[in-house]
Every structure is written in C-alpha cells, then in structure tokens.
Design an enzyme around this catalytic site. Structure first.
Site, PDB file in Angstrom:
ATOM      1  N   LEU A  13     -41.743 -33.957 -10.849  1.00 27.93           N
ATOM      2  CA  LEU A  13     -40.183 -33.891 -10.853  1.00 27.93           C
ATOM      3  C   LEU A  13     -39.812 -35.208 -10.094  1.00 27.93           C
ATOM      4  O   LEU A  13     -38.628 -35.744 -10.297  1.00 27.93           O
ATOM      5  CB  LEU A  13     -39.926 -32.626 -10.020  1.00 27.93           C
ATOM      6  CG  LEU A  13     -38.352 -32.401 -10.355  1.00 27.93           C
ATOM      7  CD1 LEU A  13     -37.717 -32.427 -11.715  1.00 27.93           C
ATOM      8  CD2 LEU A  13     -37.938 -30.811  -9.623  1.00 27.93           C
ATOM      9  N   ASP A  32     -44.744 -40.466  -0.911  1.00 33.03           N
ATOM     10  CA  ASP A  32     -45.706 -39.518  -1.140  1.00 33.03           C
ATOM     11  C   ASP A  32     -46.962 -39.829  -0.660  1.00 33.03           C
ATOM     12  O   ASP A  32     -47.176 -40.768  -0.100  1.00 33.03           O
ATOM     13  CB  ASP A  32     -45.480 -39.485  -2.884  1.00 33.03           C
ATOM     14  CG  ASP A  32     -46.067 -37.979  -3.368  1.00 33.03           C
ATOM     15  OD1 ASP A  32     -47.097 -37.735  -2.879  1.00 33.03           O
ATOM     16  OD2 ASP A  32     -45.275 -37.402  -4.126  1.00 33.03           O
ATOM     17  N   GLY A  70     -41.043 -33.142  -1.754  1.00 37.96           N
ATOM     18  CA  GLY A  70     -42.233 -33.237  -1.330  1.00 37.96           C
ATOM     19  C   GLY A  70     -42.826 -32.047  -0.557  1.00 37.96           C
ATOM     20  O   GLY A  70     -42.345 -30.971  -0.497  1.00 37.96           O
ATOM     21  N   TYR A 134     -46.894 -20.045  -0.928  1.00 43.59           N
ATOM     22  CA  TYR A 134     -45.673 -21.030  -1.350  1.00 43.59           C
ATOM     23  C   TYR A 134     -44.365 -20.684  -1.128  1.00 43.59           C
ATOM     24  O   TYR A 134     -43.668 -21.219  -0.502  1.00 43.59           O
ATOM     25  CB  TYR A 134     -46.226 -21.544  -2.696  1.00 43.59           C
ATOM     26  CG  TYR A 134     -44.880 -22.445  -3.253  1.00 43.59           C
ATOM     27  CD1 TYR A 134     -44.801 -23.754  -2.896  1.00 43.59           C
ATOM     28  CD2 TYR A 134     -44.322 -21.959  -4.289  1.00 43.59           C
ATOM     29  CE1 TYR A 134     -43.839 -24.420  -3.366  1.00 43.59           C
ATOM     30  CE2 TYR A 134     -43.076 -22.609  -4.887  1.00 43.59           C
ATOM     31  CZ  TYR A 134     -42.933 -24.225  -4.394  1.00 43.59           C
ATOM     32  OH  TYR A 134     -42.212 -24.714  -4.894  1.00 43.59           O
TER      33      TYR A 134
END
Length: 264
Positions: A13, A32, A70, A134
């Site tokens: 994305l 990143d 991120g 998550y």
C-alpha cells in the site's frame, strides 16, 4: 503541505500511496526498514526502525503531515508486533508531540473488529473485538491516538482499512474492499478539512454489501466512488463462494480468526 511523511512506504500500500499522494506536498519523505529504491526529485528517503525512539524523533522533524502505514501488517509473533506496532506507535506519537503535532492519518484495520459476524452492521462506537495479536496492536494504536488527542490535542484520522487492493481477491472482500483511488482521496480529505479531531473512519469503498456505517465521518466530505460489485461476476467465474460455515462467510475478520498465537 511542505513535507508529508509516509511510513511503511516500501509495503504494498505504501508503494501505491507514494505515487498517488504526490500532489499533497512539495516534498514526500519516505520511510521503511525495507529498500525504498532511489528518491525522485520531490522525495526524501529516510530508512527508520519504528522501534528506535531517537530515529523516529528525527524522522518526524520538519513534517507537516504523517500517513502512518508502517509496522507489521499481518499476524506475527508478539515480539515482532511489539516493536513495530506498539513501541513504534508510541514513538511516533511522542515524536509528533515534540514537533508541533502534525496531523496524522493512522492506518488501523478491520481486524480490530474481526470477531463480529458478517450479519452485524457496525458503527465506530461499538466495542472492539480483535481477531489476533495484529488486531490487538491496532486497538492499541487507536487508543494512543485517542489519548494524545484528549491530552494534547493531536489530530488523527483513525482509518480502519478493510481490504485495499487493486481489486477484491475473494468474496469476503466484496464487503471490505477499498480502491486505491478512494483511499488516496480519503487521505486528501483528512488533511484538507479545517478541523479533524480524532474520528474513526471505515476504510471501505461504496460497496453494495458493506458492513460498516460511515455516517459519523460525513464531515470529511469524502465520497468513495468505487463499488466492488463490478468484480463479482469475475470472482464467481474464478472461484466458488465460501461455504456458510467457513470463517470467510461468518466473521468480518475472515481467516484471521483462525490464526494461532504465533510463538516463533
């Protein structure tokens, strides 16, 4: 804006938004831990481990806005999720507070509510029901955004992304899908609206079968244009819809509800 930061810019994305958000700022700062390639003339490349507090503080300096994509984006071990999604979010919000509180678009997830059934229609104020570690980490991120807004006035758009791909890849995504263009337009509206606050926004296109009520975010003026129904015929031709007792037909989080608690 003069400078927009995109974290997670090497992800699927992030790579798309790197191009689509170009008109939002004179300079796009990309970050990143993975390779970001060469910087275009309007770009800055700043690799950063979100778990490194000093590095994140430097990363946010001079930024007028942040699109936070991120961190770990799938179910993983707790230690991996802890560094990127929990320590990383804390570091990001502290860095934003230190540098004038630039507005943030926080990429949360439908996995914060994955254990709701697909026959339940949700509003943003309903209790969280995460479907894994998550999802829990994204619940934490939403709580941090709320805390920093209440305590310091930090503005954040909490975007619970459904499935942001070029097109839906299974029948569950006919309800959760958000087009890349709709997401880019949502981000644009989050930075253009005079007063943002800290809303929860369902990241979903105008799909016929969507499960989420976005009326509370109507003040953004965001009107998604895509509809997943245009892909239904192709999906039906390529695959059989899931059986009624399959997680992809029961739970809003789909197969994430079956993931174990990973130990290695």
């Amino acid at each position: 804006m003069h400078r927009l930061l995109i974290t997670g810019a090497a992800g699927g994305l992030g790579r798309v938004m790197r191009e689509k958000l170009r008109p939002l700022a004179e300079i796009i700062r990309l970050s990143d831990i993975a390779d970001l390639g060469d910087a275009a003339p309007h770009e800055e490349i700043m690799p950063c481990d979100l778990g490194d507090e000093a590095a994140v503080l430097k990363l946010v300096e001079g930024c007028d806005g942040i699109v936070h994509l991120g961190g770990v984006s799938v179910e993983q071990t707790f230690d991996k999720i802890l560094n990127g999604n929990i320590k990383g979010v804390y570091n990001l919000y502290e860095a934003a507070r230190a540098h004038g509180m630039p507005r943030i678009v926080f990429a949360s997830s439908n996995h914060t509510i994955g254990f709701y059934r697909q026959d339940e229609y949700l509003t943003p104020d309903m209790p969280m029901k995460p479907d894994g570690l998550y999802g829990v980490s994204k619940c934490f991120g939403e709580a941090m955004a709320s805390l920093y807004h209440s305590k310091f006035g930090q503005e954040t758009a909490i975007v619970r992304i459904g499935s942001c791909f070029a097109e839906p890849v299974n029948h569950r995504m006919l309800s959760t899908w958000m087009s890349h263009d709709d997401f880019a337009d949502l981000i644009r509206r989050c930075f253009l609206v005079p007063r943002l606050g800290c809303p929860i926004v369902w990241g979903v296109s105008d799909n016929d079968g969507k499960w989420w009520d976005n009326s509370a975010a109507s003040f953004l003026g965001w009107k998604p244009k895509a509809n997943s129904e245009s892909f239904r015929e192709g999906l039906d031709a390529r695959m059989t819809p899931p059986a009624a007792d399959h997680p992809n037909a029961i739970w809003q989080g789909g197969m994430f509800t079956l993931d174990p608690i990973h130990k290695d």
